[in-house]
Write an enzyme that holds these catalytic residues in place. Structure first.
Site, PDB file in Angstrom:
ATOM      1  N   HIS A   1     -43.489  56.964  -6.851  1.00  0.00           N
ATOM      2  CA  HIS A   1     -44.445  55.851  -6.958  1.00  0.00           C
ATOM      3  C   HIS A   1     -43.804  54.648  -7.620  1.00  0.00           C
ATOM      4  O   HIS A   1     -42.772  54.757  -8.270  1.00  0.00           O
ATOM      5  CB  HIS A   1     -45.719  56.249  -7.718  1.00  0.00           C
TER       6      HIS A   1
ATOM      7  N   HIS B   1     -42.776  50.362 -13.869  1.00  0.00           N
ATOM      8  CA  HIS B   1     -41.692  51.332 -13.684  1.00  0.00           C
ATOM      9  C   HIS B   1     -41.659  51.838 -12.251  1.00  0.00           C
ATOM     10  O   HIS B   1     -42.615  51.644 -11.493  1.00  0.00           O
ATOM     11  CB  HIS B   1     -41.790  52.503 -14.672  1.00  0.00           C
TER      12      HIS B   1
ATOM     13  N   GLU C   1     -38.818  56.418 -14.299  1.00  0.00           N
ATOM     14  CA  GLU C   1     -39.460  57.704 -14.563  1.00  0.00           C
ATOM     15  C   GLU C   1     -38.859  58.717 -13.610  1.00  0.00           C
ATOM     16  O   GLU C   1     -38.656  58.426 -12.426  1.00  0.00           O
ATOM     17  CB  GLU C   1     -40.973  57.577 -14.307  1.00  0.00           C
TER      18      GLU C   1
HETATM   19 CO    CO Z   1     -45.398  56.756 -13.357  1.00  0.00          CO
END
Ligand code: CO
Length: 134
Positions: A7, A79, A130
């Protein structure tokens, strides 16, 4: 080592307005808000055919999103999340190259119920990364 883009997370000042824009203007499949107290955020997931967008809004005191929104009042990309098969192996390999893992260095359970880690943006071309074990 990294796999799919899981994502892209976007911090937003108004979660309802951003959700409505993705749903009504952009025609995307938008989920319901989920509180993630361990991460200090309320999250809305948007499912796209090839990845997800994660809208982030501060939850509670000391949310990591509060300072970001002070610097970026209209919101912004917060992020990117890449999938890895073995998060501990990925962490050890990255730390051996000098990359910094945020927090205590141990994976936390992320918004999808899977272990995640965050890598210091200064070590990755100014981008908070991440890693999520899939
Ligand atoms: Co995230």
């Amino acid at each position: 080592m990294i796999g799919r883009l899981n994502h892209v997370a976007i911090a937003v000042p108004d979660l309802e307005a951003a959700s409505a824009q993705y749903r009504d203007t952009l025609g995307a499949k938008v989920g319901s808000p989920q509180d993630e107290p361990d991460h200090g955020v309320t999250v809305v997931f948007i499912e796209l055919p090839n990845t997800k967008i994660e809208l982030l809004h501060p939850l509670g005191e000391g949310s990591p999103i509060t300072a970001f929104l002070e610097k970026n009042p209209s919101g912004g990309i917060h992020h990117v999340c890449y999938e890895v098969e073995d998060i501990l192996a990925a962490r050890d390999k990255l730390q051996a190259t000098g990359a910094r893992v945020l927090g205590d260095g141990n994976p936390k359970i992320g918004a999808h119920g899977k272990p995640v880690l965050f890598l210091h943006p200064k070590d990755f071309t100014g981008t908070l990364v991440e890693l999520e074990q899939v």
